[in-house]
Design a protein around this motif. Sequence first.
Motif, PDB file in Angstrom:
ATOM      1  N   ARG A  15      49.193  22.560  28.510  1.00  0.00           N
ATOM      2  CA  ARG A  15      50.019  22.070  28.771  1.00  0.00           C
ATOM      3  C   ARG A  15      50.513  22.419  27.540  1.00  0.00           C
ATOM      4  O   ARG A  15      52.481  22.630  27.123  1.00  0.00           O
ATOM      5  N   LYS A  16      50.351  22.792  26.294  1.00  0.00           N
ATOM      6  CA  LYS A  16      50.863  23.500  24.498  1.00  0.00           C
ATOM      7  C   LYS A  16      51.531  24.757  25.103  1.00  0.00           C
ATOM      8  O   LYS A  16      52.617  25.249  24.310  1.00  0.00           O
TER       9      LYS A  16
ATOM     10  N   GLN B 278      37.847   5.681  26.549  1.00  0.00           N
ATOM     11  CA  GLN B 278      39.039   5.898  26.999  1.00  0.00           C
ATOM     12  C   GLN B 278      39.873   6.018  28.570  1.00  0.00           C
ATOM     13  O   GLN B 278      40.946   5.793  28.195  1.00  0.00           O
ATOM     14  N   ASP B 279      38.984   5.568  28.853  1.00  0.00           N
ATOM     15  CA  ASP B 279      39.304   5.463  30.666  1.00  0.00           C
ATOM     16  C   ASP B 279      38.174   4.514  31.234  1.00  0.00           C
ATOM     17  O   ASP B 279      36.837   5.210  31.733  1.00  0.00           O
TER      18      ASP B 279
ATOM     19  N   ARG C 228      37.697  21.013  22.992  1.00  0.00           N
ATOM     20  CA  ARG C 228      38.606  20.579  23.625  1.00  0.00           C
ATOM     21  C   ARG C 228      38.428  19.093  23.806  1.00  0.00           C
ATOM     22  O   ARG C 228      37.779  18.701  25.215  1.00  0.00           O
ATOM     23  N   PRO C 229      38.633  18.268  22.725  1.00  0.00           N
ATOM     24  CA  PRO C 229      37.818  17.069  23.131  1.00  0.00           C
ATOM     25  C   PRO C 229      38.699  16.168  24.317  1.00  0.00           C
ATOM     26  O   PRO C 229      37.926  14.889  24.594  1.00  0.00           O
ATOM     27  N   ASP C 230      40.002  16.250  24.464  1.00  0.00           N
ATOM     28  CA  ASP C 230      40.990  15.986  24.738  1.00  0.00           C
ATOM     29  C   ASP C 230      40.160  15.767  26.287  1.00  0.00           C
ATOM     30  O   ASP C 230      41.352  15.280  27.507  1.00  0.00           O
ATOM     31  N   ILE C 231      39.682  17.118  26.907  1.00  0.00           N
ATOM     32  CA  ILE C 231      39.636  16.618  28.207  1.00  0.00           C
ATOM     33  C   ILE C 231      37.786  16.200  29.071  1.00  0.00           C
ATOM     34  O   ILE C 231      37.241  16.246  28.558  1.00  0.00           O
ATOM     35  N   PRO C 232      37.779  15.168  29.220  1.00  0.00           N
ATOM     36  CA  PRO C 232      36.664  14.779  29.888  1.00  0.00           C
ATOM     37  C   PRO C 232      35.671  15.086  30.318  1.00  0.00           C
ATOM     38  O   PRO C 232      34.188  15.041  30.360  1.00  0.00           O
TER      39      PRO C 232
ATOM     40  N   ASP D 153      44.297  25.391  26.871  1.00  0.00           N
ATOM     41  CA  ASP D 153      45.384  24.773  26.618  1.00  0.00           C
ATOM     42  C   ASP D 153      46.608  24.835  27.456  1.00  0.00           C
ATOM     43  O   ASP D 153      47.809  24.934  26.778  1.00  0.00           O
TER      44      ASP D 153
ATOM     45  N   ASP E  26      41.702  19.535  33.771  1.00  0.00           N
ATOM     46  CA  ASP E  26      42.612  20.643  34.403  1.00  0.00           C
ATOM     47  C   ASP E  26      41.108  21.920  35.335  1.00  0.00           C
ATOM     48  O   ASP E  26      40.380  21.998  35.604  1.00  0.00           O
TER      49      ASP E  26
ATOM     50  N   THR F 245      32.475  20.524  23.991  1.00  0.00           N
ATOM     51  CA  THR F 245      33.600  19.582  23.668  1.00  0.00           C
ATOM     52  C   THR F 245      33.739  18.808  22.184  1.00  0.00           C
ATOM     53  O   THR F 245      34.845  18.586  21.997  1.00  0.00           O
TER      54      THR F 245
END
Lengths: 656, 656
Positions: free
Chosen positions: B370-371, B586-587, B553-557, B368, B652, B550
């Motif tokens: 960003r954090k 989401q997108d 990290r649900p935020d990574i598609p 992660d 990422d 998944t």
Amino acid sequence: MASDIIAATTTTTSAALAAYSQSIASFLFRNAAFVAERICAAETSLRRIEAARLLRAHALVCAGDWNAAKQLLSQVQVALAIDPLQLDPFLKVCAKMSAFLLAKASMELGHAREAEEHLRKIMPPFNPLLYVDREGSSTHNSKHTESTKLDAAFLTCLEKYCPDDSAIFCLMGLICKQASTYSLAQQYLLQALEKNPYLWIAFEALCDMGFKVTPDIYFTDTACSNYISSIKHTTLETSVVPTKAENTIDESSSSAVPVLGPATRLRRQPSAPSNIRDTKRTKLTTATSATNAQLDPKPQPIQLQPSSLSTNSCPILKNILILAKAYLSYKQFDCAATLKIIETLCPAELNSARVAELLAKSYFEMADYRKAEEWFAKSISLEPHRVSGMDIYSSTLWHLKKQVPLSHLAHTLTETHRTSPQAWCAIGNCFSLKREHDVALKCFARAIQLDPEFTYAHTLSGHEYISMEDNEKAMQSFRTAVRCDKRHYNAWFGMGYIYLTQEKYDLAEFHLNHALQINSSNPILIVYMGLVYEKKKQTTKALDLYRRATQLRPDIPLYPFRLATLLHAMNRASEALTVLEPLVAQDPCESAVQFLLGKCLAQVGQPARAMKAFTVAQDVASGKVANSIREEIERIGGLVGVGGVEDGANVDGMEF
Amino acid sequence: MASDIIAATTTTTSAALAAYSQSIASFLFRNAAFVAERICAAETSLRRIEAARLLRAHALVCAGDWNAAKQLLSQVQVALAIDPLQLDPFLKVCAKMSAFLLAKASMELGHAREAEEHLRKIMPPFNPLLYVDREGSSTHNSKHTESTKLDAAFLTCLEKYCPDDSAIFCLMGLICKQASTYSLAQQYLLQALEKNPYLWIAFEALCDMGFKVTPDIYFTDTACSNYISSIKHTTLETSVVPTKAENTIDESSSSAVPVLGPATRLRRQPSAPSNIRDTKRTKLTTATSATNAQLDPKPQPIQLQPSSLSTNSCPILKNILILAKAYLSYKQFDCAATLKIIETLCPAELNSARVAELLAKSYFEMADYRKAEEWFAKSISLEPHRVSGMDIYSSTLWHLKKQVPLSHLAHTLTETHRTSPQAWCAIGNCFSLKREHDVALKCFARAIQLDPEFTYAHTLSGHEYISMEDNEKAMQSFRTAVRCDKRHYNAWFGMGYIYLTQEKYDLAEFHLNHALQINSSNPILIVYMGLVYEKKKQTTKALDLYRRATQLRPDIPLYPFRLATLLHAMNRASEALTVLEPLVAQDPCESAVQFLLGKCLAQVGQPARAMKAFTVAQDVASGKVANSIREEIERIGGLVGVGGVEDGANVDGMEF
């Protein structure tokens, strides 16, 4: 229950403080920093938080992380400013340590000016009157709360790492020395030495700056007992064997006020040779003098009595006194005196590498490279990993043209002290002897990079540039050397030598004279000075100098030869003959000497003996030289051109 | 009169010893060495001469002159061997210090084996029974002659710099760790920690080797009071405020025998995961086990009780315990647990750079970035000159492709910590991001040169070689990294990745599996492992892994996309649709997702909605891509080639 927890906290904090000290003692600095960090986070009182932060900064300084330490200390400083007069002993110790550590870190990062500013804040006396009052009322020790107990635990830990006044004065003096404000440096270092007769580096620094300190005042029993009375919390307080001697110490240690009397006297002492060219000083001196005057309310009478000196009863101070006298005379370039003084040392000291090195260096300054080599070799045999003085040793070997030992020395130093300037000077000298001047220059440049204040590397660079016939750059190197150390006579000589080759005799005289004022016993300097006077047609002066050189080193044939040549040129052939005859007896196969002998004999009307001398001269001269002997010999004495003669007359090198 | 002189000598020697301590405290190491030299020369008793020599060596070690210190100490060693059992406390302290300093100097010179040999000589227990007997009879303290008084003064001074048993165990453990003899290192470090709960670096080293130490046993009130009772001559003995709490300490400090019970237990503990690939160990282990058995006469019962732990009453140990738990779970790569544990810290700890760094690193290990960046930024804002963790911070910025902050970081580090490997990793990462791979490699090489044990620099080199398509050299770098640190999963991943690209799926599986065993919570590792299983047609395993990634990290598609792609390939379109629909929501402008959605819809028999999805896919795909969309999309999932998808799916970076 709550009080139990508080008591337990006190115990754990004390244990953590003990663990901090143990980590520092065991070189586990990162661990010490961790422990200090935890103490800091767990503390509730602001003053103890700051104290813990200080301990952490101390660990960082021990670990050599100057940047981080400085950053941390800059925060501490702010919080401590709450009590600007530092009357509280806790805050006083904190303020002292904080400023001292900041100064140390700043110095290591090359910010001397900043270091000075930090130290100035804690310069003793620290308003001692007020301090004593507060101590006297002792409001602090009367309360036995957990908080004061914790404070006491912190104080004990901090005091272990808190510099005493002598160390503060000493660091301040060293900073001023580096900034070339010599008279200020002198004041501080003298005060440091007065407070602590074991502060040898302060004495060394004073001698290095050329001050004629009187060792008899400082390294005495009296000074020692003064020092003892000024220390608290030391080994002397050990309770293992309490006896009369120690009780005396304990009694006197209760007065915490430093003895300031003699400092005042010495502060007013005239500041000696460094006045010349001390340009940067003016501003700083005035600033501090004012501060000192403010803080030092009433000058006290002189307490140290040089009378009690010769009765120095204990061997340690006796030895230090002798070493001090020897070092002083060495730094005054009265090297013959150094040799004599050293003889009075006890066998244990005589057999130490430090003394061997001092002897070696003394011989080096007298241009006696053979004896210098012997003593350097002894120093190395005693301490094979010694790096101090090895730059001079390598130059000694260079002068003696000993390629193999020089290579060996350079190699050893590279292995053990790769990052020392001394090692790179040795490597440079090694290449210089092989006539690889560009490589040598790179080595000297590396030495300078490692320590820009390493004067000798600048001088060696200068001589290397001369070999490469780049007088401009040589001049520049010598100037930098003199800027680093005003008393570095070798650089003054280098400049004089260049002016001599450029036929600027007045300038040459000025610079060589300066070098001679610093080191009056170096025969090479004397002969070159004579050469300049000869060029300036001041033959009497030249004769005097040649005579002095001959007296100093009767073993070097060049000096009497120069004397005889000048005498012959002055039509004083009979005098010249008295000088020449021992030379001929010593080495009859010296063509130049025989030729001069012949000319002198001819002048005094002994044509037969003259003819014989001419014949010998022609016989011993080899090959081409024999054929062109007349022309060759005619040119003797031309300019600096000692070259031809030098080779023939078996002279030591003329460089430093 | 003669006795007066002797008494005066004692006093001056004591003063000189005090001056030595002050010089050490004030970082005037050269002066301390000078004073020790003088004491040495003036002493008449052999034992005190040796002690003075030791003090001089100590000053040299402080000054970082390892070679000179070693040389000097090698002489001391010989003289001390006179009393091989070191029963005399004076000689015992001398022997301890001498061996410890020798070990320290050897370590710094890179001679780990030699350091180990020196330390082994003084490994506690030091034949404690005999030692106690001698102490009990106390023949030594009964005589009050000047000589014993002097001895006492020396002893007090020496003890200040003598490491305690915990420090000796700790250094020994660190040496063994460096030599990769992990199980031996474990034994020593556990003993160190048991004796001293403040020895954080011992705990850190244990965690770094992958041992699952139980912090609850070590960081307790009980451990603290055990530690307190083991210390003599510390801050706790301060006489300033004598109270009940301190008296307790003093009483217990009189028993000098170290508590050895629990050590025995831990020494026999199984040595956990490091068994794999621990090749060098065998010889050393046997040698020491024998020695230990000899020296440790009777195993004692376990004394530490983990029951009293949660009641840790004082904040320092409480915080250390939490930090220890957090660090342990971080080093076990249970980073989610780390985050939770850290939350329980007090605000002062939470607001420290150390904790911010630990949080940042935990997020980094979970990929992660960003954090991680946020917390690294906080760590730097708290301590701008922090160097620890900055290598990881630079990799974080590399992953986030943040060129400007990365350049800034590299620049700052170069200014303040030019000789740290972290700085050079940052510079290397900076060039790597600019795709100047050869320059980056040079930077990493410099980092390795500065610290050959700096594992991360080897791994970064490996990744750089992959970018330059030199798999041979990449493999070599990764292997070296694993040799430095068996638990460096990034290097195991690097090797797995290379085998994957070489279509050697079994080898890839082995290496990735190894990486996953170390760090099971890193989604990138999991996805790559899934990829390998997909290649090996073990679709169920692959599906499980994609699902795990998944969830983590649900935020990574990318992760659900991979999952859906595999499900569609397995003709489980309806399941794929449930995964895809949140992604589309989401997108909606993601061409690849829309295309897959269309294919799945077609499979479940919804041609109209499928057609709509295909149209969107073609619309959002730009230029050429739109034209060749069909072929492009067909190739999705080919080999490792996540490339095309990666760019589209906003993933990422996949390297570490």
